[in-house]
Design an enzyme around this catalytic site. Sequence first.
Site, PDB file in Angstrom:
ATOM      1  N   TYR A 199     -18.686  15.429  13.154  1.00 17.67           N
ATOM      2  CA  TYR A 199     -19.801  16.128  12.508  1.00 17.67           C
ATOM      3  C   TYR A 199     -20.973  16.216  13.491  1.00 17.67           C
ATOM      4  CZ  TYR A 199     -16.916  15.395   8.346  1.00 17.67           C
ATOM      5  OH  TYR A 199     -15.878  15.389   7.456  1.00 17.67           O
ATOM      6  N   GLY A 346     -11.803   1.335   1.659  1.00 21.43           N
ATOM      7  CA  GLY A 346     -11.683   2.650   1.046  1.00 21.43           C
ATOM      8  C   GLY A 346     -10.447   2.708   0.186  1.00 21.43           C
ATOM      9  N   ARG A 347      -9.315   2.866   0.864  1.00 18.30           N
ATOM     10  CA  ARG A 347      -8.062   3.076   0.137  1.00 18.30           C
ATOM     11  C   ARG A 347      -7.729   1.900  -0.783  1.00 18.30           C
ATOM     12  NH1 ARG A 347      -5.082   4.818   5.531  1.00 18.30           N
ATOM     13  NH2 ARG A 347      -6.664   3.392   6.340  1.00 18.30           N
ATOM     14  N   CYS A 373       0.081   5.971   1.843  1.00 19.93           N
ATOM     15  CA  CYS A 373       0.850   7.222   1.771  1.00 19.93           C
ATOM     16  C   CYS A 373      -0.015   8.435   2.099  1.00 19.93           C
ATOM     17  CB  CYS A 373       1.426   7.383   0.368  1.00 19.93           C
ATOM     18  SG  CYS A 373       0.144   7.519  -0.909  1.00 19.93           S
ATOM     19  N   CYS A 376      -4.432  10.427  -0.950  1.00 21.20           N
ATOM     20  CA  CYS A 376      -5.863  10.580  -1.242  1.00 21.20           C
ATOM     21  C   CYS A 376      -6.530  11.540  -0.265  1.00 21.20           C
ATOM     22  CB  CYS A 376      -6.542   9.210  -1.193  1.00 21.20           C
ATOM     23  SG  CYS A 376      -6.073   8.205   0.225  1.00 21.20           S
TER      24      CYS A 376
END
Length: 709
Positions: A199, A346-347, A373, A376
């Site tokens: 970014y 996070g996950r 996996c 998300c």
Amino acid sequence: MPAFRHLLSPGRINGMTLRNRIFFTPMGSNLAEEGGFSGEKLKDYYEERARGGAALITMGSVSIGYPEGASNWRQEAISDDRYIPGIRAIADAVHAHGAKLAVQLHHAGLLAMHDMLEGRPLACPSPPQASKDSGDFVDVMLEEEQARFFEPYATMGEVKYDALSAQQIERIVQMFADAADRAKRAGVDAVEVHAGHGYIFSSFLSPAYNRRTDEYGGSVENRARFLLDTIKAIRAAVGPNYPVWMRFDSQEFLMDNGITVEDAKAVALLAERAGLDAIHVSAHGDGNRGATYSTGHATDIRNGFVANAAAIKAAISIPVICPGRIEPEDADRFIAEGKLDFVTMGRKLLADPHLPNKLAAGTPDKVRPCIYCYTCISNIFNSKHVICAVNPLTGYERERAQYPAERRKTIVVVGGGPGGLESARLLANKGHKVILCEASSRLGGTAQFASVAYEPNQRIVDWLKNEVARADIDVRLNARVTPELIASLKPDQVIVATGAKRTMPAIPGGNRDFVFSGDDMRNLVLGQNLESLRGKTSGITRTAMKMGAITGATGKLEVLRRASKVWMPIGKRVVIIGGELVGLELAEFLAARDRTVTVLEEGTRVGKGLQLVRRFRVIDECRHLGVAMLTQVSDVRIGDHLVTYTNEDQQQRTIAADTVIVAKGATGDLSLAEAIERLGYPVATVGDCTGVGYIEGAMRDAALAVQTI
Ligand SMILES: Cc1cc2nc3c(=O)[nH]c(=O)nc-3n(C[C@H](O)[C@H](O)[C@H](O)COP(=O)(O)OP(=O)(O)OC[C@H]3O[C@@H](n4cnc5c(N)ncnc54)[C@H](O)[C@@H]3O)c2cc1C
Ligand SMILES: Cc1cc2nc3c(=O)[nH]c(=O)nc-3n(C[C@H](O)[C@H](O)[C@H](O)COP(=O)(O)O)c2cc1C
Ligand code: SF4
């Protein structure tokens, strides 16, 4: 000493006290309302993570200029005071559960999809150079994904770039400062400047993207000038006591001339001097290469950024926050060793928002595990909102909530794979009487085989089995359900979760003794129905596998995985017919065990069924392992240790094969459900018996079915 003592100990950033060291990491969720507003869906999603015990919740990628500089389809915004009430509602909800709220301030720069689509030039340090290598992004995407991904760009004109002038830079600096002030006025406890992941600030910091020769290019100090000016302006806007930090790339992988750890250390020190209170370490890489997304920020590597975080921590004196597949026990140790101060998850918190509370309660084994996996993040790539394959409530916190049953019913669940196990668990939690029947001698279904091919799957199988064992469920193994059995049990409701039917496709030569169907492989790996393999494996092999099954070795999937590195009844040269998820996972598994593997796929792409970001990774790993992945293959025939086929150029080819594996032919099978229904029992169908939907589909179906019972 209590477990997780360091991870669960309170922390502090500037004047903000934090109840433990676990932060919910910034993640773009696409859960905002039209126009970038934060609404009920976002509030429910963040509130659930606060209720679960995290010390701090970060709203990911909140646009400071929306729609200018925004990248995601449904990104939340903080570019105007109109956005304050929605954000304030989230802050209130998060505070009600004792957590703090941070907002990640974001401008996407070169990746600003909204700018591209709305004809604005992309803000950047210098126009990007045409790359010789266009990457593998498009090649790996399925046709339907390409259509979805590129459709919005179909009517777009030529992309324009704005190599920012000093005045334009000043304007964006002010936009960040205004947004930080707005966050403070909305009751948000801290702001994080997003300075990573390609970014706007990341493109200025990266020598690969920043080719300027003025005061914003060249030396680290110059490349960091825009970021440092922004930090100073934010500090001036929010005052000395308000916590401000940044997230940035500690390294850019898979590219030449990217950010190095040495660069990152220097930038962190400059940022500390400019007034930051903490540093959040991340990483990125060449955005044109699919593997970047599982090597960089959403790393596939356990503790992927800890070494970088520790190096940066040694160079500065403010706290360091680190993400990246960090298990709680590792996080606890790293904090104790002084390598980092806070961990972002996070996950793990998508899979189980209540992880912190479960650690605190001394029940880490109850934490529902992430299986890496990448469903998300692939959803974000595909302009859908975030979901989790193992937690159907993620992104649907209100719509899919489960409530106690009004009347206790007797329910028979048929099948002990993920779909049946999750159904049984949820039904028992609601207060129903549950009988779970599994035809084989073990729970786990096809996911046991999936766990041998890809280790993280084992974690969800183990978790489901443990949860079912803990609950009040009548588990019956070696119990093949028939309509007659159901009639004798007289349940109020039946859930059928019997999995897919695997038929051997009609391939000439498919009956030869070195050809294994999906069911043959499953039986071989799990040591079940070994007599059906007579003629395909030697008596010694069958005896060894049977001994393994009896002694429990093949029931322990980890033992199987390790043993398969030394010995496996699969020849040296393997041809896999079918290149979807199962074919590719088997290819990777076998190639890593020194087999020479060729995958033959009739479609135009391999890896269907794998979510995009994981498909990038598996294909990349298969390439490194030397797996030949051939598409648009037709007319496959199996001869005497040979496979002939027609390739995409319509040429006939022949390859030698010691073993052929047919990894296709799985379809739904509702015959049992229909037979039970004919007896007059209400039936819900869950998982692969309705068509292959993988673990995500099985878990989702279970939640939706149980909700109505
Ligand atoms: C090699 C391989 C790798 C895979 N890798 C992945 C992966 O990485 N990620 C992913 O998401 N998916 C993967 N899958 C697919 C995944 O395993 C399945 O989609 C998932 O297990 C489906 O769950 P299910 O509960 O619907 O059915 P299953 O797991 O197939 O379970 C069905 C169960 O029902 C039982 N049963 C059948 N009939 C009866 C009866 N009449 N009475 C009682 N019991 C009965 C069966 O014995 C079985 O235990 C993989 C599959 C394979 C083969
Ligand atoms: C669905 C998803 C969305 C993400 N969006 C962002 C984002 O908006 N901003 C950001 O800095 N990182 C983002 N990331 C990266 C995460 O913050 C985090 O660094 C990464 O998931 C690794 O941590 P984990 O192993 O705990 O999941 C995203 C990751 C995922 C999985
Ligand atoms: S979708 Fe998959 S990778 Fe993402 S959090 Fe859930 S289990 Fe983990």
